[in-house]
Structures are given as C-alpha cells and as structure tokens.
Design an enzyme around this catalytic site. Structure first.
Site, PDB file in Angstrom:
ATOM      1  N   CYS A   1      20.717  89.864 -85.948  1.00 44.33           N
ATOM      2  CA  CYS A   1      21.464  90.157 -87.187  1.00 44.33           C
ATOM      3  C   CYS A   1      20.726  89.747 -88.457  1.00 44.33           C
ATOM      4  CB  CYS A   1      22.849  89.541 -87.118  1.00 44.33           C
ATOM      5  SG  CYS A   1      23.886  90.413 -85.910  1.00 44.33           S
TER       6      CYS A   1
ATOM      7  N   LYS B   1      31.714  92.434 -90.518  1.00 42.84           N
ATOM      8  CA  LYS B   1      30.824  93.561 -90.204  1.00 42.84           C
ATOM      9  C   LYS B   1      30.933  93.928 -88.723  1.00 42.84           C
ATOM     10  CE  LYS B   1      26.633  90.669 -89.640  1.00 42.84           C
ATOM     11  NZ  LYS B   1      26.246  91.034 -88.297  1.00 42.84           N
TER      12      LYS B   1
ATOM     13  N   GLU C   1      30.202  88.882 -87.582  1.00 47.75           N
ATOM     14  CA  GLU C   1      30.180  90.086 -86.734  1.00 47.75           C
ATOM     15  C   GLU C   1      31.448  90.099 -85.880  1.00 47.75           C
ATOM     16  OE1 GLU C   1      26.771  90.542 -84.156  1.00 47.75           O
ATOM     17  OE2 GLU C   1      27.721  92.172 -83.038  1.00 47.75           O
TER      18      GLU C   1
ATOM     19  N   GLN D   1       1.881  91.545 -93.369  1.00 50.25           N
ATOM     20  CA  GLN D   1       1.473  92.701 -94.174  1.00 50.25           C
ATOM     21  C   GLN D   1       1.869  92.522 -95.648  1.00 50.25           C
ATOM     22  OE1 GLN D   1       2.060  96.583 -91.970  1.00 50.25           O
ATOM     23  NE2 GLN D   1       3.482  95.276 -90.815  1.00 50.25           N
TER      24      GLN D   1
ATOM     25  N   VAL E   1      22.224  83.466 -87.771  1.00 46.35           N
ATOM     26  CA  VAL E   1      21.832  83.761 -86.391  1.00 46.35           C
ATOM     27  C   VAL E   1      22.185  85.200 -86.048  1.00 46.35           C
ATOM     28  CG1 VAL E   1      22.109  81.375 -85.654  1.00 46.35           C
ATOM     29  CG2 VAL E   1      24.065  82.899 -85.454  1.00 46.35           C
ATOM     30  N   THR E   2      21.411  85.762 -85.111  1.00 44.94           N
ATOM     31  CA  THR E   2      20.167  85.215 -84.610  1.00 44.94           C
ATOM     32  C   THR E   2      19.019  85.820 -85.412  1.00 44.94           C
ATOM     33  OG1 THR E   2      19.939  86.956 -82.924  1.00 44.94           O
ATOM     34  CG2 THR E   2      21.072  84.937 -82.260  1.00 44.94           C
TER      35      THR E   2
ATOM     36  N   ASP F   1      26.590  85.272 -89.806  1.00 41.74           N
ATOM     37  CA  ASP F   1      27.200  85.149 -88.473  1.00 41.74           C
ATOM     38  C   ASP F   1      27.127  83.746 -87.864  1.00 41.74           C
ATOM     39  OD1 ASP F   1      27.376  87.830 -88.995  1.00 41.74           O
ATOM     40  OD2 ASP F   1      26.223  88.490 -87.261  1.00 41.74           O
TER      41      ASP F   1
ATOM     42  N   LYS G   1      25.194  94.932 -86.434  1.00 39.82           N
ATOM     43  CA  LYS G   1      24.238  93.834 -86.556  1.00 39.82           C
ATOM     44  C   LYS G   1      23.812  93.674 -88.013  1.00 39.82           C
ATOM     45  CE  LYS G   1      24.370  93.423 -82.092  1.00 39.82           C
ATOM     46  NZ  LYS G   1      25.428  92.515 -81.564  1.00 39.82           N
TER      47      LYS G   1
HETATM   48  C1  C5J Z   1      23.864  88.375 -84.142  1.00 44.40           C
HETATM   49  C2  C5J Z   1      23.917  89.234 -81.902  1.00 44.40           C
HETATM   50  N1  C5J Z   1      24.654  87.881 -85.082  1.00 44.40           N
HETATM   51  N2  C5J Z   1      22.841  88.567 -81.525  1.00 44.40           N
HETATM   52  N3  C5J Z   1      24.457  89.088 -83.142  1.00 44.40           N
HETATM   53  O1  C5J Z   1      22.666  88.176 -84.172  1.00 44.40           O
HETATM   54  O2  C5J Z   1      24.474  89.992 -81.131  1.00 44.40           O
END
Ligand code: C5J
Length: 234
Positions: free
Chosen positions: A169, A136, A79, A209, A164-165, A31, A139
C-alpha cells in the site's frame, strides 16, 4: 498553525535533500490498522508474522506528535470494505489460500471490514479529532477515495509518507501520488513489511533513477527539519 512554523524547511533525503513548504506538506500514514499489525487480523490470515510491522509504530508516533505540535496536515488511511462487500472485487476476496477471507468473522470482527475492531487504527497512532481519515477499498489511497480532492483543497504538494506495508500500500500510493504530481518523501523507518527484503527493495525502487517515484528519508531527518518549529518537548 502556530506562528513559529517557518514557511520552508529542508529534509535530508535520497537521492537528494528536498525543500518543503510546510503549509503545503501533509503527513500521510497508511493503513496502520490492527488488521495488519495485530494477531488475528488480515495480515496474519495470509500467513504473515505481524510482529515485523511493529518497528514502524514508534517512528510514526514520533512523526504524529511532531506534526500535531506544529499543526501540519495529518491524514490517516484505512484499507477495508463495506459490510456487504460491494466494493470488494471478487478476485481480491478469492485470492490465495488464507485461513480466513475478507468478510469472514475473526477474533477482531469481520476481516478487513469497515467498522470492525480489526479495521481500526492501532491505539498508539489513533487519529485525533480533526485529523483526516480516508477509507480505501484498494491498495492505493487515491483509488475510489476523496484523497486527491482533499489534498487539492488544502494546497498540498508534498507528502511525508509512512505506513504498511512498504511494498504494497505504501508503494502503490506513492506511485499514484507521483503520477498526480505530488512529491512523496517516504520515511523509511516509518514503514515496514512482513518481508524485510521487500521493504528494502520497495524503498530502493522509489529513490532509484534520480528518485523515479520520490524521495526516501527517515523520521529523524524529518524531525530535524521540523525542529525549529516545534515547541520544547514536542
Ligand atoms: C497494505 C496489504 N496496507 N498488504 N495492504 O499494504 O494487503
């Protein structure tokens, strides 16, 4: 793939170094779209300082150049939604109190709609011909997309992840990938968030972990592992 690429490499990472088969490894950039990184897009309508995401651009560009030079599989995701919003859950469109909602007209076209200028990937990381682009609606990059099939067809078992972010996502996709058996190596400097504390926490959650969701590394470590394969200057 150039014959110089050795079959395997080792990437320094946390919680521990990881051995990869390059032919089974893909670079996945999530994204890196104008809607998230530039003023006037989805990210800014939510009240975010989009300049914070710029830190990821140069490291992603370095990874992209190296991956192209050695012929690594490269996958970009975006996205966004169909123009009629038929793939946009009403709960997602209605959420929050943004200045503009998904589908509203903005300075880069309709917010988060496929085909609009804001939906496209930033010029510095623009996909080259032949690179895979996955659209897509969610997310996670596996939800309602052909990503799983694409990876299976290519025999990919390991993902070098940037985008990002970090906490939205990237994290969602890494969790989806982990559940499907993929090994995710998240390149910290190739990721960014509007919230530095969420970036840090998002990475911690992945590597804690014993690497509950995957590994955390950097573009420098990945580039070092690829170095024996890269033509001079690439
Ligand atoms: C992504 C969002 N790509 N933050 N989308 O992280 O809405």
């Amino acid at each position: 793939m150039p014959p110089t690429l050795p079959p395997t490499g080792r990437i320094e990472a946390e919680p521990d170094a990881i051995d990869v088969r390059w032919l089974a490894t893909a670079l996945l950039l999530i994204d890196m779209q104008r809607d998230f990184l530039e003023p006037g897009g989805f990210g800014e309508t939510l009240g975010n300082d989009v300049s914070r995401l710029q830190t990821a651009v140069a490291p992603c560009a370095a990874m992209l150049a190296a991956a192209r030079a050695v012929g690594l599989t490269i996958i970009h995701t975006r996205e966004g939604h169909l123009p009629d919003l038929s793939d946009a859950p009403p709960a997602k469109v209605a959420r929050g109190a943004p200045q503009l909602r998904i589908g509203d007209p903005g300075p880069m076209g309709r917010i988060l709609i496929r085909g609009e200028a804001g939906h496209d990937i930033v010029p510095e990381l623009y996909p080259a011909a032949g690179e895979i682009v996955i659209d897509k609606p969610g997310k996670g990059a596996f939800y309602a997309t052909p990503l799983g099939t694409v990876l299976a067809q290519r025999g990919i078992d390991t993902l070098l992840v940037g985008g990002v972010t970090t906490e939205v996502c990237v994290n969602t996709t890494v969790r989806e990938a982990n559940d499907r058996g993929f090994r995710c190596i998240v390149l910290a400097d190739c990721c960014a968030s509007y919230f530095p504390q969420f970036h840090d926490a998002g990475l911690q959650m992945i590597k804690a972990q014993g690497g509950i969701f995957g590994w955390v590394s950097s573009s420098f470590a990945a580039l070092a592992a690829l170095a024996p394969a890269r033509p001079t200057g690439a």
